[in-house]
Motif scaffolding. Structure first.
Motif, PDB file in Angstrom:
ATOM      1  N   ALA A 249      -9.087  30.794 -15.683  1.00  0.00           N
ATOM      2  CA  ALA A 249      -9.678  31.533 -16.795  1.00  0.00           C
ATOM      3  C   ALA A 249      -9.457  30.717 -18.062  1.00  0.00           C
ATOM      4  O   ALA A 249      -8.307  30.491 -18.460  1.00  0.00           O
ATOM      5  CB  ALA A 249      -9.051  32.922 -16.931  1.00  0.00           C
ATOM      6  N   TRP A 250     -10.558  30.249 -18.655  1.00  0.00           N
ATOM      7  CA  TRP A 250     -10.503  29.443 -19.876  1.00  0.00           C
ATOM      8  C   TRP A 250      -9.562  28.240 -19.712  1.00  0.00           C
ATOM      9  O   TRP A 250      -8.775  27.899 -20.580  1.00  0.00           O
ATOM     10  CB  TRP A 250     -10.098  30.290 -21.072  1.00  0.00           C
ATOM     11  CG  TRP A 250     -10.521  29.714 -22.388  1.00  0.00           C
ATOM     12  CD1 TRP A 250      -9.701  29.247 -23.378  1.00  0.00           C
ATOM     13  CD2 TRP A 250     -11.851  29.552 -22.880  1.00  0.00           C
ATOM     14  NE1 TRP A 250     -10.442  28.801 -24.444  1.00  0.00           N
ATOM     15  CE2 TRP A 250     -11.776  28.973 -24.166  1.00  0.00           C
ATOM     16  CE3 TRP A 250     -13.113  29.822 -22.353  1.00  0.00           C
ATOM     17  CZ2 TRP A 250     -12.903  28.671 -24.928  1.00  0.00           C
ATOM     18  CZ3 TRP A 250     -14.235  29.531 -23.108  1.00  0.00           C
ATOM     19  CH2 TRP A 250     -14.111  28.961 -24.379  1.00  0.00           C
ATOM     20  N   GLY A 251      -9.608  27.646 -18.517  1.00  0.00           N
ATOM     21  CA  GLY A 251      -8.805  26.465 -18.230  1.00  0.00           C
ATOM     22  C   GLY A 251      -7.394  26.747 -17.777  1.00  0.00           C
ATOM     23  O   GLY A 251      -6.650  25.820 -17.438  1.00  0.00           O
ATOM     24  N   LEU A 252      -6.999  28.028 -17.737  1.00  0.00           N
ATOM     25  CA  LEU A 252      -5.627  28.395 -17.354  1.00  0.00           C
ATOM     26  C   LEU A 252      -5.578  28.788 -15.886  1.00  0.00           C
ATOM     27  O   LEU A 252      -6.384  29.596 -15.420  1.00  0.00           O
ATOM     28  CB  LEU A 252      -5.131  29.556 -18.221  1.00  0.00           C
ATOM     29  CG  LEU A 252      -3.704  30.045 -17.939  1.00  0.00           C
ATOM     30  CD1 LEU A 252      -2.677  29.031 -18.445  1.00  0.00           C
ATOM     31  CD2 LEU A 252      -3.457  31.406 -18.568  1.00  0.00           C
ATOM     32  N   THR A 285       1.147  37.340 -22.260  1.00  0.00           N
ATOM     33  CA  THR A 285       0.172  37.190 -23.343  1.00  0.00           C
ATOM     34  C   THR A 285      -0.840  36.098 -23.054  1.00  0.00           C
ATOM     35  O   THR A 285      -2.039  36.277 -23.276  1.00  0.00           O
ATOM     36  CB  THR A 285       0.903  36.900 -24.669  1.00  0.00           C
ATOM     37  OG1 THR A 285       1.883  37.916 -24.901  1.00  0.00           O
ATOM     38  CG2 THR A 285      -0.074  36.883 -25.826  1.00  0.00           C
ATOM     39  N   ILE A 286      -0.393  34.959 -22.558  1.00  0.00           N
ATOM     40  CA  ILE A 286      -1.328  33.851 -22.344  1.00  0.00           C
ATOM     41  C   ILE A 286      -2.324  34.167 -21.231  1.00  0.00           C
ATOM     42  O   ILE A 286      -3.504  33.797 -21.315  1.00  0.00           O
ATOM     43  CB  ILE A 286      -0.551  32.539 -22.067  1.00  0.00           C
ATOM     44  CG1 ILE A 286      -1.487  31.341 -22.255  1.00  0.00           C
ATOM     45  CG2 ILE A 286       0.082  32.536 -20.677  1.00  0.00           C
ATOM     46  CD1 ILE A 286      -0.750  30.012 -22.294  1.00  0.00           C
ATOM     47  N   LEU A 287      -1.904  34.877 -20.197  1.00  0.00           N
ATOM     48  CA  LEU A 287      -2.823  35.289 -19.138  1.00  0.00           C
ATOM     49  C   LEU A 287      -3.873  36.254 -19.683  1.00  0.00           C
ATOM     50  O   LEU A 287      -5.078  36.100 -19.417  1.00  0.00           O
ATOM     51  CB  LEU A 287      -2.057  35.964 -17.995  1.00  0.00           C
ATOM     52  CG  LEU A 287      -1.267  35.067 -17.044  1.00  0.00           C
ATOM     53  CD1 LEU A 287      -0.343  35.922 -16.178  1.00  0.00           C
ATOM     54  CD2 LEU A 287      -2.204  34.251 -16.163  1.00  0.00           C
ATOM     55  N   ALA A 288      -3.413  37.244 -20.441  1.00  0.00           N
ATOM     56  CA  ALA A 288      -4.333  38.238 -20.993  1.00  0.00           C
ATOM     57  C   ALA A 288      -5.309  37.594 -21.968  1.00  0.00           C
ATOM     58  O   ALA A 288      -6.513  37.916 -21.964  1.00  0.00           O
ATOM     59  CB  ALA A 288      -3.543  39.348 -21.687  1.00  0.00           C
ATOM     60  N   LEU A 289      -4.824  36.684 -22.792  1.00  0.00           N
ATOM     61  CA  LEU A 289      -5.683  36.037 -23.780  1.00  0.00           C
ATOM     62  C   LEU A 289      -6.711  35.132 -23.111  1.00  0.00           C
ATOM     63  O   LEU A 289      -7.894  35.132 -23.485  1.00  0.00           O
ATOM     64  CB  LEU A 289      -4.817  35.233 -24.756  1.00  0.00           C
ATOM     65  CG  LEU A 289      -5.508  34.698 -26.002  1.00  0.00           C
ATOM     66  CD1 LEU A 289      -6.125  35.826 -26.809  1.00  0.00           C
ATOM     67  CD2 LEU A 289      -4.517  33.913 -26.859  1.00  0.00           C
ATOM     68  N   ALA A 290      -6.293  34.360 -22.111  1.00  0.00           N
ATOM     69  CA  ALA A 290      -7.226  33.481 -21.399  1.00  0.00           C
ATOM     70  C   ALA A 290      -8.313  34.297 -20.698  1.00  0.00           C
ATOM     71  O   ALA A 290      -9.508  33.954 -20.752  1.00  0.00           O
ATOM     72  CB  ALA A 290      -6.468  32.629 -20.389  1.00  0.00           C
ATOM     73  N   ALA A 291      -7.909  35.383 -20.036  1.00  0.00           N
ATOM     74  CA  ALA A 291      -8.889  36.235 -19.357  1.00  0.00           C
ATOM     75  C   ALA A 291      -9.837  36.893 -20.351  1.00  0.00           C
ATOM     76  O   ALA A 291     -11.036  37.044 -20.085  1.00  0.00           O
ATOM     77  CB  ALA A 291      -8.167  37.297 -18.530  1.00  0.00           C
ATOM     78  N   ALA A 292      -9.317  37.264 -21.520  1.00  0.00           N
ATOM     79  CA  ALA A 292     -10.146  37.908 -22.540  1.00  0.00           C
ATOM     80  C   ALA A 292     -11.196  36.937 -23.076  1.00  0.00           C
ATOM     81  O   ALA A 292     -12.380  37.300 -23.211  1.00  0.00           O
ATOM     82  CB  ALA A 292      -9.257  38.416 -23.675  1.00  0.00           C
ATOM     83  N   ILE A 293     -10.796  35.713 -23.390  1.00  0.00           N
ATOM     84  CA  ILE A 293     -11.753  34.729 -23.914  1.00  0.00           C
ATOM     85  C   ILE A 293     -12.778  34.369 -22.846  1.00  0.00           C
ATOM     86  O   ILE A 293     -13.980  34.236 -23.129  1.00  0.00           O
ATOM     87  CB  ILE A 293     -11.008  33.470 -24.405  1.00  0.00           C
ATOM     88  CG1 ILE A 293     -10.066  33.835 -25.567  1.00  0.00           C
ATOM     89  CG2 ILE A 293     -11.993  32.407 -24.858  1.00  0.00           C
ATOM     90  CD1 ILE A 293      -9.202  32.687 -26.045  1.00  0.00           C
ATOM     91  N   LEU A 343      -3.169  27.206 -24.902  1.00  0.00           N
ATOM     92  CA  LEU A 343      -4.356  27.070 -24.062  1.00  0.00           C
ATOM     93  C   LEU A 343      -5.120  25.782 -24.362  1.00  0.00           C
ATOM     94  O   LEU A 343      -5.854  25.273 -23.512  1.00  0.00           O
ATOM     95  CB  LEU A 343      -5.285  28.275 -24.267  1.00  0.00           C
ATOM     96  CG  LEU A 343      -4.846  29.602 -23.630  1.00  0.00           C
ATOM     97  CD1 LEU A 343      -5.751  30.733 -24.094  1.00  0.00           C
ATOM     98  CD2 LEU A 343      -4.861  29.500 -22.112  1.00  0.00           C
ATOM     99  N   HIS A 344      -4.957  25.254 -25.580  1.00  0.00           N
ATOM    100  CA  HIS A 344      -5.692  24.054 -25.992  1.00  0.00           C
ATOM    101  C   HIS A 344      -4.733  22.895 -26.281  1.00  0.00           C
ATOM    102  O   HIS A 344      -5.041  22.018 -27.081  1.00  0.00           O
ATOM    103  CB  HIS A 344      -6.548  24.378 -27.215  1.00  0.00           C
ATOM    104  CG  HIS A 344      -7.659  25.334 -26.921  1.00  0.00           C
ATOM    105  ND1 HIS A 344      -8.910  24.933 -26.523  1.00  0.00           N
ATOM    106  CD2 HIS A 344      -7.690  26.686 -26.936  1.00  0.00           C
ATOM    107  CE1 HIS A 344      -9.672  26.006 -26.312  1.00  0.00           C
ATOM    108  NE2 HIS A 344      -8.955  27.076 -26.557  1.00  0.00           N
ATOM    109  N   MET A 345      -3.591  22.922 -25.608  1.00  0.00           N
ATOM    110  CA  MET A 345      -2.572  21.904 -25.845  1.00  0.00           C
ATOM    111  C   MET A 345      -3.072  20.497 -25.525  1.00  0.00           C
ATOM    112  O   MET A 345      -2.679  19.518 -26.160  1.00  0.00           O
ATOM    113  CB  MET A 345      -1.324  22.226 -25.014  1.00  0.00           C
ATOM    114  CG  MET A 345      -0.106  21.389 -25.336  1.00  0.00           C
ATOM    115  SD  MET A 345       1.279  21.852 -24.266  1.00  0.00           S
ATOM    116  CE  MET A 345       1.457  23.584 -24.659  1.00  0.00           C
ATOM    117  N   ASP A 346      -3.948  20.381 -24.526  1.00  0.00           N
ATOM    118  CA  ASP A 346      -4.420  19.057 -24.098  1.00  0.00           C
ATOM    119  C   ASP A 346      -5.624  18.568 -24.893  1.00  0.00           C
ATOM    120  O   ASP A 346      -6.116  17.473 -24.654  1.00  0.00           O
ATOM    121  CB  ASP A 346      -4.768  19.093 -22.605  1.00  0.00           C
ATOM    122  CG  ASP A 346      -3.547  19.347 -21.734  1.00  0.00           C
ATOM    123  OD1 ASP A 346      -2.440  18.982 -22.162  1.00  0.00           O
ATOM    124  OD2 ASP A 346      -3.709  19.946 -20.646  1.00  0.00           O
TER     125      ASP A 346
END
Length: 462
Positions: A249-252, A285-293, A343-346
């Motif tokens: 999800a959104w690269g995660l 939080t990161i799972l929820a945010l990635a799935a939301a985007i 999520l955009h570290m890379d």
């Protein structure tokens, strides 16, 4: 209030503290046949706190309106003596009164400079004047309860909305079976349905407390999603562990099977409520945010993302911070922007990517103050720090979900910052227990995942 109070032989007089009415404005209806009294000092505190847009003010106004409705046109003598509480169409049960102060300040036990002390002194005087009445102070403030007991007044916490006594007994959202799950199955019927495999199984030994939408995991890699529960029979959707771990999800991608289950539920359009609990760093939080985007920008399932959280002091502070509502909320929602950066570290410029996402993604930061009374359509509503919400506040927020919306609740019961809440009385606990049989809801307790050598050492030694 103890849930067993209604079983006592003689009705008792329960005196409610201000924090009980803020915690649950309808609390005075929950004492069955017993008498409920509101000290005049409590009314004054409610009056002092009722102004403003913060959530405490809203709870105070609701409590005041209910008190006014129950007392109606009663005379001053009736108000002091007790007005029967009408409950629906049945006969009235219990009564509500306003406790007037008859205390001679020269004879008071505790210094009168604190409102808590005034209430305790008033109850001591009432017990001396009416020894036949069992007086009980109900307060969420543990220090006030201690002072009351020291002065000879019985005191209890308010437990009516507390569904469990031990949060360790809350469901985790999954059951882990040693060995192979199929060795515990006595009979199985398997059929295909639109590209998925369903098993109706009869167990040799029953699994304890299995609920709809929980998962069953075994050591052989089997993952079954419980879709129906009928005594010793379960209807399971067969999920394969390998595809779950390769979701994206959104690269995660999930780092373990528990995160994989959470992400699967977050991305499922038929699931309307996802409740994720777990320690700091477990990935909530990161799972929820990635799935939301992903579901807002790619699949276009939702029109916008609504992000809010409960923070101690937020209600009072937001009105005095400069800027728009979004700008006021940003300091409190650093966890969201931190996870956007992760999520955009890379990316070549992580900071630039976050600014770009915030401009492109319909991501709105909302204060809890302004959610009340609204309805959000086709939105993914992300509520962080749910452990600091009361059950009443949780209900208020959940009911804001309109048509086509999904609610994601995140929290850690080990990090409660609100002074009058404990883990068993938290809105997060209430939600987990109340929705465990909701057919469109999923709860997952995430496991801690490695963060850094420093963090692991700190957790082990500090």
């Amino acid at each position: 209030m103890d849930k067993r109070a209604s079983k006592t032989t003689h009705p008792r007089l329960y005196v409610l503290d201000t924090n009980v009415l803020i915690h649950d404005p309808n609390a005075l209806l929950n004492f069955q046949e017993h008498h409920v009294a509101i000290p005049m000092t409590v009314l004054e505190e409610l009056d002092h706190l009722k102004a403003g847009k913060h959530s405490v003010a809203a709870e105070c106004r609701q409590a005041i309106r209910l008190i006014d409705q129950l007392l109606g046109e009663a005379s001053p003598e009736q108000v002091e003596q007790g007005v029967p509480i009408q409950r629906g169409k049945g006969a009235p049960r219990g009564s509500l009164s306003i406790l007037m102060s008859r205390l001679d300040t020269a004879l008071s036990g505790l210094p009168e400079h604190l409102n808590d002390n005034k209430i305790i002194n008033q109850l001591v005087e009432l017990q001396g004047r009416r020894p036949d009445v069992g007086v009980v102070l109900v307060s969420k403030d543990i220090n006030m309860r201690l002072k009351a007991r020291a002065c000879g007044v019985a005191a209890e916490d308010y437990h009516t909305d507390q569904l469990v006594d031990d949060v360790a007994l809350l469901p985790h959202g999954y059951h882990e079976v040693s060995g192979s799950f199929w060795q515990k199955v006595g009979k199985v019927e398997t059929h295909q349905e639109i590209g998925r495999t369903l098993h109706r199984v009869q167990l040799n030994g029953s699994l304890p407390n299995v609920h709809v939408n929980e998962f069953i995991l075994d050591e052989q890699g089997f993952v079954g999603w419980v879709k129906e529960v009928d005594k010793r029979q379960l209807l399971l959707l067969d999920l394969h562990q390998e595809p779950l771990l390769h979701q994206e999800a959104w690269g995660l991608k999930p780092r373990d099977i528990y995160q994989a289950l959470a992400l699967y539920a977050l991305l499922d359009p038929d699931i309307h409520l996802v409740n994720l609990t777990g320690a700091a760093g477990s990935g909530k939080t990161i799972l929820a945010l990635a799935a939301a985007i992903e579901q807002t920008m790619v699949s276009k399932r939702y029109r916008r993302i609504i992000v809010t959280r409960s923070v101690q002091g937020l209600d009072e502070d937001i009105g005095f911070l400069p800027g728009t509502e979004t700008e006021k909320m940003e300091p409190w929602l650093g966890a969201i922007t931190d996870n956007l950066e992760a999520l955009h570290m890379d990316d070549e410029s992580a900071h630039g990517s976050v600014d770009y996402i915030l401009q492109r993604v319909p991501l709105q930061f909302k204060s809890l103050n302004y959610i009340r009374g609204r309805s959000f359509q086709q939105s993914l509503i992300l509520i962080d720090e749910c452990q600091n919400l009361t059950p009443h506040q949780m209900k208020t927020i959940i009911t804001r979900a309109g048509n086509g919306s999904k609610v994601v609740c995140l929290g850690n019961l080990a990090q409660i910052d609100t002074p009058y809440l404990s883990a068993p009385s938290s809105g997060l606990t209430y939600l987990t227990e109340r929705f465990k049989d909701f057919p469109q809801g999923v709860h997952i307790t995430l496991q801690g995942v490695p963060r850094s050598v420093l963090a692991e050492y700190a957790e082990a030694h500090l």
